[in-house]
Design an enzyme around this catalytic site. Structure first.
Site, PDB file in Angstrom:
ATOM      1  CG  ASP A 146     -26.835 187.615  41.396  1.00 41.55           C
ATOM      2  OD1 ASP A 146     -27.230 187.310  41.689  1.00 41.55           O
ATOM      3  OD2 ASP A 146     -25.549 187.964  41.086  1.00 41.55           O
ATOM      4  N   GLY A 176     -24.838 187.353  36.585  1.00 41.63           N
ATOM      5  CA  GLY A 176     -26.179 187.970  36.738  1.00 41.63           C
ATOM      6  C   GLY A 176     -26.480 189.681  36.569  1.00 41.63           C
ATOM      7  CG  ASN A 223     -17.470 182.584  43.663  1.00 40.55           C
ATOM      8  OD1 ASN A 223     -17.980 183.559  44.455  1.00 40.55           O
ATOM      9  ND2 ASN A 223     -18.620 182.303  42.779  1.00 40.55           N
ATOM     10  CE1 TYR A 258     -20.566 174.159  38.687  1.00 40.46           C
ATOM     11  CE2 TYR A 258     -20.294 172.877  36.571  1.00 40.46           C
ATOM     12  CZ  TYR A 258     -21.409 173.257  37.716  1.00 40.46           C
ATOM     13  OH  TYR A 258     -22.263 174.037  37.555  1.00 40.46           O
ATOM     14  CB  ILE A 300     -19.507 170.805  16.103  1.00 42.71           C
ATOM     15  CG1 ILE A 300     -20.508 171.336  15.079  1.00 42.71           C
ATOM     16  CG2 ILE A 300     -19.618 169.510  17.511  1.00 42.71           C
ATOM     17  CD1 ILE A 300     -21.096 170.538  14.263  1.00 42.71           C
ATOM     18  N   GLY A 319     -12.429 168.073  29.685  1.00 46.67           N
ATOM     19  CA  GLY A 319     -12.785 168.070  31.045  1.00 46.67           C
ATOM     20  C   GLY A 319     -14.240 168.048  30.032  1.00 46.67           C
ATOM     21  CG  ASP A 320     -17.050 169.527  27.449  1.00 48.62           C
ATOM     22  OD1 ASP A 320     -17.926 169.828  28.535  1.00 48.62           O
ATOM     23  OD2 ASP A 320     -16.805 169.699  26.327  1.00 48.62           O
TER      24      ASP A 320
HETATM   25  N1  UDP Z   1     -20.966 172.831  22.925  1.00 53.86           N
HETATM   26  C1  UDP Z   1     -20.363 172.765  21.927  1.00 53.86           C
HETATM   27  N2  UDP Z   1     -20.163 174.140  20.939  1.00 53.86           N
HETATM   28  C2  UDP Z   1     -20.464 174.927  21.979  1.00 53.86           C
HETATM   29  C3  UDP Z   1     -20.799 174.857  22.978  1.00 53.86           C
HETATM   30  C4  UDP Z   1     -20.916 173.608  22.937  1.00 53.86           C
HETATM   31  O1  UDP Z   1     -19.611 171.667  21.126  1.00 53.86           O
HETATM   32  O2  UDP Z   1     -20.463 176.220  21.252  1.00 53.86           O
HETATM   33  C5  UDP Z   1     -20.905 171.439  23.569  1.00 53.86           C
HETATM   34  C6  UDP Z   1     -19.279 171.004  25.116  1.00 53.86           C
HETATM   35  O3  UDP Z   1     -18.528 170.719  23.978  1.00 53.86           O
HETATM   36  C7  UDP Z   1     -21.437 169.864  25.529  1.00 53.86           C
HETATM   37  C8  UDP Z   1     -22.225 170.082  24.898  1.00 53.86           C
HETATM   38  O4  UDP Z   1     -22.110 171.200  23.623  1.00 53.86           O
HETATM   39  O5  UDP Z   1     -20.165 169.022  24.919  1.00 53.86           O
HETATM   40  C9  UDP Z   1     -22.991 170.915  26.057  1.00 53.86           C
HETATM   41  O6  UDP Z   1     -21.895 172.151  26.636  1.00 53.86           O
HETATM   42  P1  UDP Z   1     -22.490 172.939  26.907  1.00 53.86           P
HETATM   43  O7  UDP Z   1     -21.399 174.348  27.114  1.00 53.86           O
HETATM   44  O8  UDP Z   1     -23.821 173.956  26.992  1.00 53.86           O
HETATM   45  O9  UDP Z   1     -22.415 172.733  28.829  1.00 53.86           O
HETATM   46  P2  UDP Z   1     -22.022 171.798  30.160  1.00 53.86           P
HETATM   47  O10 UDP Z   1     -22.759 170.166  29.659  1.00 53.86           O
HETATM   48  O11 UDP Z   1     -20.673 171.781  29.400  1.00 53.86           O
HETATM   49  O12 UDP Z   1     -22.954 172.004  31.428  1.00 53.86           O
END
Ligand code: UDP
Length: 334
Positions: free
Chosen positions: A33, A38, A94, A143, A207, A280-281
């Site tokens: 690592d 980490g 990476n 990602y 949120i 990106g979500d």
């Molecule tokens: N999220 C949020 N508030 C936070 C962190 C995350 O509303 O403080 C939302 C984020 O936009 C996504 C979901 O929670 O819709 C899960 O996000 P996380 O970063 O935990 O995991 P990901 O799905 O990105 O791998």
């Protein structure tokens, strides 16, 4: 069964839990690592540790040789959707270029088993739920794209060089063991951020987006206990196992539902503030893990959200600063 396993990224959240469980299953485990994400203190004291970087071919070769690896399990990657939208080069460098170093060094060392941490982000917004392995792969962030590129390299190394590989597309890892939990230096993940509010380390939980096409307007994710992910890796080391597998529980929970679960477990109200969507979500990601169940015999042991949050809460309460207080010790049990 290979019993000498080199775990790349074994000081990270999922990697450290996997190291614990591989050791418990009787494997000899060595950890490699670069400690960029980490923590040295997260590495089980039973595992020899190499501090090294995947940009450095020589240090990978040394770790493969000195550990007498018979299998490589690869967790080391940059994993933040949001960051990948602002720093795509970091993700391709990476996760793809340095990952290729590892693949080539693995082949050169004569190791023929490889287990890879992939992600549901390789799919992009799915056209149907739950998400099976045959859905179109159209990532909407660098990602997911970088992980998909690595999956494709794996398949070709399998076809051309005879590498036996398993790639797991994790949905959202959650929870902890007694020893190992989730501690990122900059925390972006939902559950640890909510628990920080419960621990009074943050005033409120943000949120990101309340106008998604979901029942309560917030994003839906499929949460999976980190030990269940680790168990899948133990099963993947069985000779003859090969392929791409989605790993989740088949249940989706919205951001608001996760916050409500944290309130139940922690016993209090979590103040929230609403923010714009995070770039990106995708709105909804829910897995079908049927293939992993059928072909690997994988069964989640902690499938409920409350169980996941409870184990995470136990760890965060007993490690309010994460691994920081342990950082001066060279290993957890030392
Ligand atoms: N999220 C949020 N508030 C936070 C962190 C995350 O509303 O403080 C939302 C984020 O936009 C996504 C979901 O929670 O819709 C899960 O996000 P996380 O970063 O935990 O995991 P990901 O799905 O990105 O791998």
């Amino acid at each position: 069964m290979p019993n000498s396993v080199l775990v790349i990224g074994g000081a990270g959240y999922i990697g450290s839990v996997c190291v614990e469980q591989l050791l418990d299953a009787g494997h000899a485990v060595t950890v490699f690592d670069n400690l960029s994400e980490g923590h040295r203190a997260a590495v089980d004291s039973r595992a020899p540790f190499f501090e090294g970087d995947l940009a450095d071919l020589e240090s990978i070769a040394r770790a493969l040789c000195e550990s007498r690896a018979e299998a490589v399990v690869h967790f080391a990657a940059n994993t933040l959707v949001g960051e990948s939208m602002t720093h795509p080069g970091k993700y391709f460098r990476n996760n793809v270029a340095n990952g290729l170093n590892l693949l080539e060094a693995t082949m050169a060392a004569g190791v023929r088993k490889f287990v890879f941490s992939s992600t549901c982000a390789i799919f992009g917004p799915p056209e149907r739920l739950p998400m099976t392995e045959d859905l179109p792969q159209q990532p909407i962030n660098p990602y997911g794209e970088s992980k998909l590129m690595f999956e494709r390299m794996l398949r070709w190394f399998g076809d051309v060089h005879g590498l036996e590989y398993v790639a797991f597309r994790y949905f959202n890892a959650a929870g902890a063991t007694t020893q190992c939990g989730e501690h990122h230096r900059i925390e972006t993940h939902l559950i640890p951020n909510v628990l920080k509010v419960a621990l009074k380390q943050k005033p409120n939980c943000e949120i990101f987006g309340t106008d998604y096409p979901t029942p309560d307007g917030t994003c839906i994710r499929d949460y999976i206990h980190v030990t269940d992910i680790a168990q899948a890796h133990v099963l993947a080391l069985t000779p003859g196992k090969q392929g791409f597998y989605n790993l989740g529980n088949g249940e989706g929970y919205s951001v608001r539902e996760v916050i409500a679960a944290c309130e139940r477990v922690c016993g209090g109200t979590i103040p929230t503030v609403t923010k714009p969507r995070r770039p990106g979500d995708p709105p909804r990601l829910v897995a079908s893990a049927q293939k992993a169940a059928t072909e690997l015999g994988w069964r989640p042991r902690f499938p409920t959200l409350d169980e996941m949050v409870s184990t995470a809460w136990e760890w965060h309460r007993s490690h309010p600063l994460g691994y920081e207080l342990l950082s001066t010790t060279k290993a957890r049990a030392a």
